[in-house]
Design an enzyme around this catalytic site. Structure first.
Site, PDB file in Angstrom:
ATOM      1  CB  CYS A 116      -0.842  -0.181   1.394  1.00 47.58           C
ATOM      2  SG  CYS A 116      -1.746   1.512   1.829  1.00 47.58           S
ATOM      3  CB  CYS A 172       0.505   1.754   4.274  1.00 47.93           C
ATOM      4  SG  CYS A 172      -1.439   1.334   3.946  1.00 47.93           S
TER       5      CYS A 172
END
Length: 104
Positions: free
Chosen positions: A29, A32
């Site tokens: 991600c 993230c």
């Protein structure tokens, strides 16, 4: 910042004396990864008032499913063992602090 798992989530998050900001994250991600330095700084600056942890959704499906997390990153604030706020998506540290100010 602490990594938590399905095995120690209850002890680290539910049983915490301090409010806990949990980032549900994944290695794949990009947002993230973008949040990592923000969360490390937040964990350091607010260590007396807030515990900051991250949980990898791919290796910890039990907790991820229990809190119905579908998007990464998802941030949840726990206080007294209960989730009291959820936010989805990367954000600047200033905005994150504003969103959790009433919890601290």
């Amino acid at each position: 910042m602490i990594d938590v798992t399905d095995a120690d989530f209850a002890a680290e998050v539910i049983g915490s004396e301090l409010p806990v900001l949990v980032e549900f994250t994944a290695d794949w991600c990009p947002p993230c990864r973008q949040m990592r330095p923000v969360l490390h700084a937040l964990a350091e600056e607010e260590r007396d008032r807030l515990k900051v942890v991250q949980l990898d959704v791919d290796t910890n499906p039990e907790t991820t499913n229990a809190y119905k997390v579908l998007s990464m990153p998802t941030f949840m604030v726990f206080r007294g063992g209960e989730p009291i706020r959820a936010m989805v998506g990367a954000r600047p540290k200033r905005r994150l602090l504003e969103e959790i100010a009433d919890v601290l």
